[in-house]
Motif scaffolding. Structure first.
Motif, PDB file in Angstrom:
ATOM      1  N   ASN A  82       0.843  -1.177  -0.044  1.00  0.00           N
ATOM      2  CA  ASN A  82       0.141  -0.119   0.064  1.00  0.00           C
ATOM      3  C   ASN A  82       0.893   1.140  -0.008  1.00  0.00           C
ATOM      4  N   PRO A  83       0.914   2.121  -1.139  1.00  0.00           N
ATOM      5  CA  PRO A  83       1.732   3.364  -0.994  1.00  0.00           C
ATOM      6  C   PRO A  83       1.593   4.400   0.008  1.00  0.00           C
ATOM      7  N   ALA A  84       0.626   4.196   0.696  1.00  0.00           N
ATOM      8  CA  ALA A  84       0.216   5.295   1.779  1.00  0.00           C
ATOM      9  C   ALA A  84       0.895   4.702   2.900  1.00  0.00           C
ATOM     10  N   VAL A  85       1.555   3.423   3.027  1.00  0.00           N
ATOM     11  CA  VAL A  85       1.952   2.946   4.350  1.00  0.00           C
ATOM     12  C   VAL A  85       3.277   2.923   4.090  1.00  0.00           C
ATOM     13  N   ARG A  86       3.997   2.888   5.417  1.00  0.00           N
ATOM     14  CA  ARG A  86       5.548   2.681   5.266  1.00  0.00           C
ATOM     15  C   ARG A  86       5.699   1.793   6.485  1.00  0.00           C
ATOM     16  N   CYS A  87       5.936   0.595   6.468  1.00  0.00           N
ATOM     17  CA  CYS A  87       6.267  -0.472   7.348  1.00  0.00           C
ATOM     18  C   CYS A  87       7.591  -0.832   7.593  1.00  0.00           C
ATOM     19  N   ALA A  88       8.356  -0.656   8.496  1.00  0.00           N
ATOM     20  CA  ALA A  88       9.536  -0.907   9.091  1.00  0.00           C
ATOM     21  C   ALA A  88       9.603  -2.274   9.698  1.00  0.00           C
ATOM     22  N   PRO A  93      15.073  -1.681  19.517  1.00  0.00           N
ATOM     23  CA  PRO A  93      14.585  -0.315  19.564  1.00  0.00           C
ATOM     24  C   PRO A  93      15.224   1.018  18.642  1.00  0.00           C
ATOM     25  N   LEU A  94      16.620   0.616  18.583  1.00  0.00           N
ATOM     26  CA  LEU A  94      17.221   1.804  17.669  1.00  0.00           C
ATOM     27  C   LEU A  94      16.390   1.871  16.350  1.00  0.00           C
ATOM     28  N   SER A  95      16.559   0.712  15.899  1.00  0.00           N
ATOM     29  CA  SER A  95      15.879   0.605  14.560  1.00  0.00           C
ATOM     30  C   SER A  95      14.446   1.218  14.473  1.00  0.00           C
ATOM     31  N   ALA A  96      13.753   0.719  15.509  1.00  0.00           N
ATOM     32  CA  ALA A  96      12.287   1.276  15.841  1.00  0.00           C
ATOM     33  C   ALA A  96      12.344   2.700  15.804  1.00  0.00           C
ATOM     34  N   ALA A  97      12.923   3.330  16.565  1.00  0.00           N
ATOM     35  CA  ALA A  97      13.281   4.929  16.635  1.00  0.00           C
ATOM     36  C   ALA A  97      13.348   5.532  15.226  1.00  0.00           C
ATOM     37  N   LEU A  98      14.454   4.900  14.674  1.00  0.00           N
ATOM     38  CA  LEU A  98      15.059   5.660  13.398  1.00  0.00           C
ATOM     39  C   LEU A  98      14.012   5.297  12.491  1.00  0.00           C
ATOM     40  N   SER A  99      12.989   4.461  12.364  1.00  0.00           N
ATOM     41  CA  SER A  99      12.274   4.006  11.339  1.00  0.00           C
ATOM     42  C   SER A  99      11.066   5.355  11.363  1.00  0.00           C
ATOM     43  N   ARG A 100      10.968   5.652  12.530  1.00  0.00           N
ATOM     44  CA  ARG A 100       9.934   6.858  12.803  1.00  0.00           C
ATOM     45  C   ARG A 100      10.807   8.250  12.531  1.00  0.00           C
ATOM     46  N   GLU A 101      11.761   8.410  13.195  1.00  0.00           N
ATOM     47  CA  GLU A 101      12.657   9.570  13.083  1.00  0.00           C
ATOM     48  C   GLU A 101      13.089  10.118  11.523  1.00  0.00           C
ATOM     49  N   HIS A 102      13.318   9.216  10.884  1.00  0.00           N
ATOM     50  CA  HIS A 102      14.067   9.448   9.545  1.00  0.00           C
ATOM     51  C   HIS A 102      13.093   8.819   8.424  1.00  0.00           C
ATOM     52  N   ASN A 103      12.080   7.963   8.669  1.00  0.00           N
ATOM     53  CA  ASN A 103      11.047   7.344   7.589  1.00  0.00           C
ATOM     54  C   ASN A 103       9.869   7.694   7.625  1.00  0.00           C
ATOM     55  N   ASP A 104       9.362   8.082   8.934  1.00  0.00           N
ATOM     56  CA  ASP A 104       8.118   8.305   9.359  1.00  0.00           C
ATOM     57  C   ASP A 104       7.166   7.160   9.108  1.00  0.00           C
ATOM     58  N   THR A 125       7.463   0.913  22.328  1.00  0.00           N
ATOM     59  CA  THR A 125       7.683   1.898  23.220  1.00  0.00           C
ATOM     60  C   THR A 125       8.593   2.934  22.214  1.00  0.00           C
ATOM     61  N   ALA A 126       9.828   2.538  21.599  1.00  0.00           N
ATOM     62  CA  ALA A 126      10.643   3.478  20.767  1.00  0.00           C
ATOM     63  C   ALA A 126       9.926   3.846  19.608  1.00  0.00           C
ATOM     64  N   PHE A 127       8.996   3.201  18.865  1.00  0.00           N
ATOM     65  CA  PHE A 127       8.294   3.691  17.855  1.00  0.00           C
ATOM     66  C   PHE A 127       7.157   4.416  18.222  1.00  0.00           C
ATOM     67  N   LEU A 128       6.641   4.478  19.240  1.00  0.00           N
ATOM     68  CA  LEU A 128       5.226   5.134  19.684  1.00  0.00           C
ATOM     69  C   LEU A 128       5.628   6.585  20.222  1.00  0.00           C
ATOM     70  N   GLU A 129       6.755   6.495  20.644  1.00  0.00           N
ATOM     71  CA  GLU A 129       7.274   7.584  21.298  1.00  0.00           C
ATOM     72  C   GLU A 129       8.312   8.585  20.552  1.00  0.00           C
ATOM     73  N   THR A 130       8.744   8.146  19.470  1.00  0.00           N
ATOM     74  CA  THR A 130       9.715   8.894  18.374  1.00  0.00           C
ATOM     75  C   THR A 130       8.850   9.666  17.450  1.00  0.00           C
ATOM     76  N   ARG A 136      15.236  17.499   6.335  1.00  0.00           N
ATOM     77  CA  ARG A 136      15.889  16.471   5.015  1.00  0.00           C
ATOM     78  C   ARG A 136      15.054  15.309   4.756  1.00  0.00           C
ATOM     79  N   HIS A 137      14.657  14.606   5.758  1.00  0.00           N
ATOM     80  CA  HIS A 137      13.868  13.490   5.598  1.00  0.00           C
ATOM     81  C   HIS A 137      12.623  13.304   4.965  1.00  0.00           C
ATOM     82  N   GLN A 138      11.840  14.805   4.939  1.00  0.00           N
ATOM     83  CA  GLN A 138      10.670  14.695   4.326  1.00  0.00           C
ATOM     84  C   GLN A 138      10.618  14.276   2.641  1.00  0.00           C
ATOM     85  N   ARG A 139      11.500  15.077   2.028  1.00  0.00           N
ATOM     86  CA  ARG A 139      11.488  14.733   0.586  1.00  0.00           C
ATOM     87  C   ARG A 139      11.870  13.362   0.316  1.00  0.00           C
TER      88      ARG A 139
END
Length: 148
Positions: A82-88, A93-104, A125-130, A136-139
């Motif tokens: 689904n193009p509206a979804v970004r699943c990591a 936890p670090l990957s979970a946090a970075l998936s939010r911070e950098h990849n939304d 927890t990391a995923f939901l709190e980040t 620069r990540h938005q583009r």
């Protein structure tokens, strides 16, 4: 603690037990959780549940999603159709946090045969709190839904 959210959770048969534990834990944390199934360990096809999860995240019924299968690989592939979804797919936890911070990322995937309960909760927890870092990540995130 993370802001209270509407979270959808789905799995295949290999992750039913982890799904139930995480569902209950998320509810204890104050989140509204929609369990999209399955309810038993009878064999099912992960794409069916991955597509269902992606649909409710894409249409805004859920703000975030949790996708689980034996390895996390198959269900993450189906969710990402689904193009509206970004699943990591994450395992710590670090990957979970970075998936939010950098990849939304709006869906997190984990493998029940690879990730124990405590680690899954730490990842969630990391995923939901980040928050998404934007800038620069938005583009780059925009290109995930609109490659041209």
């Amino acid at each position: 603690m993370a802001t209270r959210m509407k979270i959808a959770i789905a799995s295949d048969h290999a992750a039913v037990e982890l799904k139930a534990e995480l569902r209950d834990w998320l509810i204890e944390q104050g989140h509204e959780v929609a369990d999209l199934g399955p309810d038993t360990t009878d064999s099912v096809d992960y794409p069916d549940f991955g597509y269902k999860l992606a649909g409710v995240v894409a249409d805004g019924t859920a703000e975030r999603g949790v996708a689980l299968c034996g390895s996390g690989i198959g269900i993450s592939m189906s969710v990402n159709r689904n193009p509206a979804v970004r699943c990591a797919l994450v395992g710590e936890p670090l990957s979970a946090a970075l998936s939010r911070e950098h990849n939304d990322a709006n869906v997190i995937a984990m493998g029940a045969r690879l990730t124990g309960s405590d680690m899954a909760k730490a990842c969630l927890t990391a995923f939901l709190e980040t928050e998404f870092g934007g800038g620069r990540h938005q583009r780059r995130v925009d290109k995930l839904s609109n490659p041209n």
